[in-house]
Design a protein around this motif. Structure first.
Motif, PDB file in Angstrom:
ATOM      1  N   GLY A   1       0.690  -1.198  -0.034  1.00 18.04           N
ATOM      2  CA  GLY A   1      -0.010   0.072  -0.159  1.00 18.04           C
ATOM      3  C   GLY A   1       0.857   1.279  -0.001  1.00 18.04           C
ATOM      4  N   SER A   2       2.042   1.015   0.662  1.00 14.84           N
ATOM      5  CA  SER A   2       2.904   2.617   0.979  1.00 14.84           C
ATOM      6  C   SER A   2       3.443   2.731  -0.489  1.00 14.84           C
ATOM      7  CB  SER A   2       3.894   2.072   1.824  1.00 14.84           C
ATOM      8  OG  SER A   2       3.400   1.777   3.034  1.00 14.84           O
ATOM      9  N   VAL A   3       4.071   1.748  -1.091  1.00 11.15           N
ATOM     10  CA  VAL A   3       4.510   1.852  -2.485  1.00 11.15           C
ATOM     11  C   VAL A   3       3.583   2.305  -3.555  1.00 11.15           C
ATOM     12  CG1 VAL A   3       5.525   0.653  -4.353  1.00 11.15           C
ATOM     13  CG2 VAL A   3       6.458   0.268  -1.980  1.00 11.15           C
ATOM     14  N   GLU A   4       2.249   1.657  -3.534  1.00 16.10           N
ATOM     15  CA  GLU A   4       1.292   2.113  -4.464  1.00 16.10           C
ATOM     16  C   GLU A   4       1.094   3.700  -4.189  1.00 16.10           C
ATOM     17  OE1 GLU A   4      -2.033  -0.426  -3.961  1.00 16.10           O
ATOM     18  OE2 GLU A   4      -1.159  -1.824  -5.335  1.00 16.10           O
ATOM     19  N   LYS A   5       0.849   3.991  -3.147  1.00 16.72           N
ATOM     20  CA  LYS A   5       0.829   5.440  -2.764  1.00 16.72           C
ATOM     21  C   LYS A   5       1.658   6.402  -3.269  1.00 16.72           C
ATOM     22  CE  LYS A   5      -1.154   8.282   1.222  1.00 16.72           C
ATOM     23  NZ  LYS A   5      -1.075   8.580   2.512  1.00 16.72           N
ATOM     24  N   ALA A   6       2.818   6.099  -2.847  1.00 13.73           N
ATOM     25  CA  ALA A   6       3.893   6.985  -3.189  1.00 13.73           C
ATOM     26  C   ALA A   6       4.189   7.015  -4.718  1.00 13.73           C
ATOM     27  CB  ALA A   6       5.335   6.503  -2.592  1.00 13.73           C
ATOM     28  N   LEU A   7       4.208   5.982  -5.458  1.00 11.09           N
ATOM     29  CA  LEU A   7       4.322   5.758  -6.686  1.00 11.09           C
ATOM     30  C   LEU A   7       3.007   6.542  -7.633  1.00 11.09           C
ATOM     31  CD1 LEU A   7       5.649   2.311  -7.715  1.00 11.09           C
ATOM     32  CD2 LEU A   7       6.979   4.459  -7.753  1.00 11.09           C
ATOM     33  N   SER A   8       1.894   6.527  -6.906  1.00 11.95           N
ATOM     34  CA  SER A   8       0.896   7.127  -7.668  1.00 11.95           C
ATOM     35  C   SER A   8       0.807   8.503  -7.520  1.00 11.95           C
ATOM     36  CB  SER A   8      -0.500   6.416  -7.044  1.00 11.95           C
ATOM     37  OG  SER A   8      -0.683   5.052  -7.170  1.00 11.95           O
ATOM     38  N   ALA A   9       1.498   8.994  -6.459  1.00 12.06           N
ATOM     39  CA  ALA A   9       1.617  10.476  -6.446  1.00 12.06           C
ATOM     40  C   ALA A   9       2.651  11.152  -7.165  1.00 12.06           C
ATOM     41  CB  ALA A   9       2.124  10.746  -4.843  1.00 12.06           C
ATOM     42  N   ILE A  10       3.212  10.331  -7.940  1.00 10.97           N
ATOM     43  CA  ILE A  10       4.379  10.980  -8.936  1.00 10.97           C
ATOM     44  C   ILE A  10       3.534  11.362 -10.087  1.00 10.97           C
ATOM     45  CG2 ILE A  10       6.295  10.575 -10.308  1.00 10.97           C
ATOM     46  CD1 ILE A  10       7.083   8.571  -8.252  1.00 10.97           C
ATOM     47  N   GLU A  11       3.717  12.771 -10.669  1.00 13.14           N
ATOM     48  CA  GLU A  11       3.141  13.384 -11.798  1.00 13.14           C
ATOM     49  C   GLU A  11       3.469  12.354 -13.034  1.00 13.14           C
ATOM     50  OE1 GLU A  11       3.548  17.387 -12.128  1.00 13.14           O
ATOM     51  OE2 GLU A  11       2.692  17.518 -14.048  1.00 13.14           O
ATOM     52  N   GLY A  12       2.429  11.993 -13.731  1.00 18.70           N
ATOM     53  CA  GLY A  12       2.651  11.265 -14.946  1.00 18.70           C
ATOM     54  C   GLY A  12       2.474   9.674 -14.569  1.00 18.70           C
ATOM     55  N   VAL A  13       2.733   9.314 -13.460  1.00 15.41           N
ATOM     56  CA  VAL A  13       2.336   7.730 -13.327  1.00 15.41           C
ATOM     57  C   VAL A  13       0.898   7.392 -12.766  1.00 15.41           C
ATOM     58  CG1 VAL A  13       3.035   5.835 -11.488  1.00 15.41           C
ATOM     59  CG2 VAL A  13       4.626   7.597 -12.116  1.00 15.41           C
ATOM     60  N   THR A  14       0.519   6.394 -13.513  1.00 18.73           N
ATOM     61  CA  THR A  14      -0.667   6.094 -13.659  1.00 18.73           C
ATOM     62  C   THR A  14      -0.789   4.597 -13.482  1.00 18.73           C
ATOM     63  OG1 THR A  14      -1.271   5.843 -16.077  1.00 18.73           O
ATOM     64  CG2 THR A  14      -1.845   7.918 -14.898  1.00 18.73           C
ATOM     65  N   ASP A  15      -2.237   3.910 -13.051  1.00 20.06           N
ATOM     66  CA  ASP A  15      -2.468   2.546 -12.968  1.00 20.06           C
ATOM     67  C   ASP A  15      -1.416   1.695 -12.217  1.00 20.06           C
ATOM     68  OD1 ASP A  15      -4.826   2.406 -14.630  1.00 20.06           O
ATOM     69  OD2 ASP A  15      -3.569   3.253 -16.294  1.00 20.06           O
ATOM     70  N   VAL A  16      -1.034   2.207 -11.266  1.00 22.38           N
ATOM     71  CA  VAL A  16      -0.063   1.679 -10.434  1.00 22.38           C
ATOM     72  C   VAL A  16      -0.449   0.140  -9.824  1.00 22.38           C
ATOM     73  CG1 VAL A  16       1.885   1.551  -8.579  1.00 22.38           C
ATOM     74  CG2 VAL A  16       1.321   3.737  -9.621  1.00 22.38           C
TER      75      VAL A  16
ATOM     76  N   GLU B   1       2.641   5.388 -17.842  1.00 23.48           N
ATOM     77  CA  GLU B   1       2.835   6.740 -17.976  1.00 23.48           C
ATOM     78  C   GLU B   1       2.037   7.725 -18.725  1.00 23.48           C
ATOM     79  OE1 GLU B   1       7.120   7.002 -19.140  1.00 23.48           O
ATOM     80  OE2 GLU B   1       7.660   6.246 -17.250  1.00 23.48           O
ATOM     81  N   SER B   2       1.326   8.674 -18.310  1.00 26.36           N
ATOM     82  CA  SER B   2       0.455   9.242 -18.961  1.00 26.36           C
ATOM     83  C   SER B   2       1.338  10.596 -19.416  1.00 26.36           C
ATOM     84  CB  SER B   2      -0.487  10.164 -18.089  1.00 26.36           C
ATOM     85  OG  SER B   2      -0.159  10.784 -17.130  1.00 26.36           O
ATOM     86  N   ALA B   3       2.809  10.825 -19.074  1.00 24.73           N
ATOM     87  CA  ALA B   3       3.586  11.767 -19.473  1.00 24.73           C
ATOM     88  C   ALA B   3       4.843  11.106 -19.099  1.00 24.73           C
ATOM     89  CB  ALA B   3       3.283  13.193 -18.786  1.00 24.73           C
ATOM     90  N   PRO B   4       5.777  11.526 -19.696  1.00 23.73           N
ATOM     91  CA  PRO B   4       7.360  11.078 -19.244  1.00 23.73           C
ATOM     92  C   PRO B   4       7.584  11.141 -18.074  1.00 23.73           C
ATOM     93  CG  PRO B   4       7.535  12.597 -21.437  1.00 23.73           C
ATOM     94  CD  PRO B   4       6.083  12.698 -20.749  1.00 23.73           C
ATOM     95  N   VAL B   5       8.232  10.210 -17.387  1.00 21.54           N
ATOM     96  CA  VAL B   5       8.474  10.150 -15.967  1.00 21.54           C
ATOM     97  C   VAL B   5       9.959   9.762 -15.872  1.00 21.54           C
ATOM     98  CG1 VAL B   5       8.386   9.063 -13.672  1.00 21.54           C
ATOM     99  CG2 VAL B   5       6.393   9.595 -15.282  1.00 21.54           C
ATOM    100  N   ASP B   6      10.898  10.498 -15.114  1.00 23.56           N
ATOM    101  CA  ASP B   6      12.258  10.279 -15.110  1.00 23.56           C
ATOM    102  C   ASP B   6      12.513   9.151 -14.139  1.00 23.56           C
ATOM    103  OD1 ASP B   6      14.918  10.318 -14.673  1.00 23.56           O
ATOM    104  OD2 ASP B   6      15.037  12.428 -13.683  1.00 23.56           O
ATOM    105  N   GLU B   7      13.046   8.108 -14.661  1.00 26.50           N
ATOM    106  CA  GLU B   7      13.380   6.803 -13.921  1.00 26.50           C
ATOM    107  C   GLU B   7      14.112   7.026 -12.584  1.00 26.50           C
ATOM    108  OE1 GLU B   7      15.493   3.906 -15.669  1.00 26.50           O
ATOM    109  OE2 GLU B   7      13.814   3.593 -17.283  1.00 26.50           O
ATOM    110  N   ALA B   8      14.945   8.272 -12.489  1.00 27.70           N
ATOM    111  CA  ALA B   8      15.412   8.477 -10.992  1.00 27.70           C
ATOM    112  C   ALA B   8      14.533   8.747 -10.049  1.00 27.70           C
ATOM    113  CB  ALA B   8      16.427   9.588 -11.258  1.00 27.70           C
ATOM    114  N   LYS B   9      13.387   9.427 -10.509  1.00 28.79           N
ATOM    115  CA  LYS B   9      12.307   9.760  -9.652  1.00 28.79           C
ATOM    116  C   LYS B   9      11.692   8.634  -9.081  1.00 28.79           C
ATOM    117  CE  LYS B   9       9.346  12.623  -7.719  1.00 28.79           C
ATOM    118  NZ  LYS B   9       9.651  13.624  -6.604  1.00 28.79           N
ATOM    119  N   ILE B  10      11.457   7.783  -9.914  1.00 33.69           N
ATOM    120  CA  ILE B  10      10.773   6.559  -9.402  1.00 33.69           C
ATOM    121  C   ILE B  10      11.683   5.720  -8.268  1.00 33.69           C
ATOM    122  CG2 ILE B  10      10.387   4.124 -10.046  1.00 33.69           C
ATOM    123  CD1 ILE B  10       8.211   6.177 -11.487  1.00 33.69           C
TER     124      ILE B  10
END
Ligand code: 9UX
Length: 68
Positions: free
Chosen positions: A16-31, A44-53
């Motif tokens: 749940g923690s990982v899902e919530k954290a990843l979902s909060a990143i802009e451009g990340v969907t359907d986690v 990705e609904s928009a390009p997401v930096d792997e470093a951010k993930i």
């Protein structure tokens, strides 16, 4: 679909923690996070930096493997 390996998750609260954290990143969907497979998948609904993930997962206490 992107897939990232995550080490250190041992219960559904971790998932749940990982899902919530990843979902909060802009451009990340359907986690979707799998405890059994030790990974997360997302779209990705928009390009997401792997470093951010990686940074996001590391920050909440898990170890990150490869991003595919
Ligand atoms: Mo509970 Mo999951 O402290 O690692 S959140 S085991």
């Amino acid at each position: 679909m992107k897939k990232v390996e995550i080490k250190g998750m041992s219960c559904m609260h971790c998932v749940g923690s990982v899902e919530k954290a990843l979902s909060a990143i802009e451009g990340v969907t359907d986690v979707k996070v799998s405890l059994e497979d030790a990974c997360a998948t997302y779209e990705e609904s928009a390009p997401v930096d792997e470093a951010k993930i990686k940074e996001t997962i590391t920050k909440i206490g898990f170890e990150v493997g490869e991003v595919k």
